[in-house]
Motif scaffolding. Structure first.
Motif, PDB file in Angstrom:
ATOM      1  N   PRO A  86      -0.876  12.730   8.906  1.00  0.00           N
ATOM      2  CA  PRO A  86      -1.097  11.347   9.331  1.00  0.00           C
ATOM      3  C   PRO A  86      -0.367  10.945  10.599  1.00  0.00           C
ATOM      4  CG  PRO A  86      -0.899  11.438   6.963  1.00  0.00           C
ATOM      5  CD  PRO A  86      -0.608  12.824   7.455  1.00  0.00           C
TER       6      PRO A  86
ATOM      7  N   ARG B  81      -7.635   7.348  10.835  1.00  0.00           N
ATOM      8  CA  ARG B  81      -8.935   7.450  10.159  1.00  0.00           C
ATOM      9  C   ARG B  81      -9.032   8.701   9.286  1.00  0.00           C
ATOM     10  NH1 ARG B  81     -11.315   4.483  14.447  1.00  0.00           N
ATOM     11  NH2 ARG B  81     -10.024   5.656  15.889  1.00  0.00           N
TER      12      ARG B  81
ATOM     13  N   THR C 160       0.828  -1.204   0.000  1.00  0.00           N
ATOM     14  CA  THR C 160       0.000   0.000   0.000  1.00  0.00           C
ATOM     15  C   THR C 160       0.862   1.253   0.000  1.00  0.00           C
ATOM     16  OG1 THR C 160      -1.749  -1.169   1.194  1.00  0.00           O
ATOM     17  CG2 THR C 160      -1.828   1.222   1.229  1.00  0.00           C
TER      18      THR C 160
ATOM     19  N   GLU D 290      -4.689   2.671  13.590  1.00  0.00           N
ATOM     20  CA  GLU D 290      -4.949   2.975  12.178  1.00  0.00           C
ATOM     21  C   GLU D 290      -5.478   4.396  12.040  1.00  0.00           C
ATOM     22  OE1 GLU D 290      -8.264   1.732   8.828  1.00  0.00           O
ATOM     23  OE2 GLU D 290      -7.599   0.201  10.262  1.00  0.00           O
TER      24      GLU D 290
ATOM     25  N   ARG E 178      -8.510   0.696   3.219  1.00  0.00           N
ATOM     26  CA  ARG E 178      -9.063   1.868   3.919  1.00  0.00           C
ATOM     27  C   ARG E 178      -8.035   2.994   3.960  1.00  0.00           C
ATOM     28  NH1 ARG E 178     -10.875  -2.254   7.420  1.00  0.00           N
ATOM     29  NH2 ARG E 178      -9.185  -1.808   8.876  1.00  0.00           N
ATOM     30  N   ARG E 179      -6.810   2.643   4.245  1.00  0.00           N
ATOM     31  CA  ARG E 179      -5.761   3.652   4.297  1.00  0.00           C
ATOM     32  C   ARG E 179      -5.601   4.343   2.947  1.00  0.00           C
ATOM     33  NH1 ARG E 179       0.658   2.407   4.630  1.00  0.00           N
ATOM     34  NH2 ARG E 179       1.406   4.558   4.814  1.00  0.00           N
TER      35      ARG E 179
ATOM     36  N   TRP F 215      -6.493   8.196   2.874  1.00  0.00           N
ATOM     37  CA  TRP F 215      -5.322   9.045   2.703  1.00  0.00           C
ATOM     38  C   TRP F 215      -5.410   9.825   1.401  1.00  0.00           C
ATOM     39  CZ3 TRP F 215      -1.523   9.971  -0.811  1.00  0.00           C
ATOM     40  CH2 TRP F 215      -0.411  10.717  -0.375  1.00  0.00           C
TER      41      TRP F 215
END
Length: 352
Positions: free
Chosen positions: A154, A273, A25, A271, A64-65, A69
């Motif tokens: 982040p 969000r 990723t 993680e 999801r990241r 992002w």
């Protein structure tokens, strides 16, 4: 990837295949970063395609990241002009492309404020499809100015404040004997669903302590202080006293900001969000602290928040309490309801 993503005018369309071929990723995000940096409509559309279509090599969490992002990164641009065409069509279902645009819509709402064009129609369609982000306003409230203007990245995370630091930044009310008596006489009640919503911004990392109490009678506001908290039965308060704890008066927007930062950055190990879901989880946490239902608008919630009384507290390291260590990301709040008979305590630490 080698990290060199300098793009020619014809390169953006080729980046999709490069993203598909990536083995992590992080490498996909490198491709997306190169596209986001271009700020052209073509590069924007290809970045959106990668976020909405490319399967993450690292599974659901990586997916999801990637989605969140990319949405955050595109909304960090100085202009939203190249982003508006992404909302020209309305989704038929909540697929990954719609999820990316839902995140982008709310990242833009928080940063820019959206007052028309295709944005309202897209949000209404998301609401029809039952997407949770559609509940949020399309512009940040003044109440959310720290969320909007904080420049969060982040890696952002909460920072611990020691008692002396709290006292230098906030107003503290002296402890009282009546406050201590009220704390000792409080009765704890179970609120499972509310408790889960309160701690949701922190994810699965760290340790949280959330407690709900009913006081023996209406509290005089002057007794809303450290003495009351020290008398409450809670792990995060065990062994504390008015000598080892500082409890200072604050406001609900201060609480909302800490909940947002916790969700946005994911803490030390969690993680991230990012902005869209960070904002949603922060508001849900604040609603749970006040016992509000989702039918209450954020505008009404701001008014109701002013009717509550809020404390931020901190405990001396090694001051008789083993729950807080004060070396990573400790936060602690308490809220008193408008009837002055119900108290909620929330504490979080990432030191296990």
């Amino acid at each position: 990837m080698n990290g060199d993503h300098e793009l020619s005018d014809r390169e953006p369309a080729r980046m999709y295949d490069r993203a598909v071929a990536c083995t992590s990723t992080g490498d996909v995000l490198g491709v997306v970063e190169a596209l986001c940096a271009r700020e052209t409509r073509d590069a924007t559309e290809w970045a959106a395609r990668i976020a909405g279509e490319v399967v993450s090599p690292d599974g659901p969490a990586g997916g999801r990241r990637l989605v969140r992002w990319t949405a955050w990164r595109l909304a960090r641009r100085p202009s939203r002009v190249a982003l508006e065409p992404l909302f020209a069509g309305l989704p038929e279902r909540l697929d990954r492309a719609a999820e990316f645009r839902a995140c982008l819509l709310q990242e833009m709402a928080l940063r820019f404020g959206l007052d028309g064009g295709p944005y309202v129609a897209y949000r209404e369609r998301l609401a029809e499809l039952g997407h949770p982000l559609a509940w949020l306003p399309l512009a940040s409230l003044d109440f959310e100015r720290r969320l909007r203007d904080g420049g969060w990245t982040p890696g952002s995370m909460l920072g611990s404040l020691r008692p002396a630091q709290l006292r230098s930044r906030y107003a503290e009310v002296p402890p009282t004997a009546a406050g201590a008596a009220a704390g000792r006489g409080a009765r704890e009640v179970r609120e499972v669903a509310r408790g889960a919503a309160v701690v949701a911004p922190f994810g699965e990392e760290g340790v949280q302590d959330v407690r709900f109490y009913v006081l023996p009678g209406p509290l005089d506001p002057v007794d809303w202080n450290a003495a009351l908290l020290a008398g409450l039965p809670a792990p995060c308060l065990e062994g504390t006293s008015t000598r080892t704890m500082a409890a200072v008066h604050t406001t609900a927007d201060d609480v909302l900001c800490d909940l947002f930062v916790a969700a946005f950055g994911g803490g030390v190990w969690g993680e991230p969000r990012m902005g869209a879901y960070g904002r949603l989880l922060a508001w849900r946490g604040l609603y749970a602290l006040m016992g509000l239902g989702a039918e209450v608008s954020p505008y009404d919630a701001v008014r109701r928040a002013a009717e509550h009384r809020w404390l931020r507290f901190a405990v001396e390291r090694h001051g008789g309490n083993d729950w807080f260590f004060g070396d990573l990301t400790d936060i602690a709040f308490a809220v008193l309801d408008p009837g002055r008979t119900r108290v909620v305590v929330l504490a979080h630490t990432e030191t296990d």
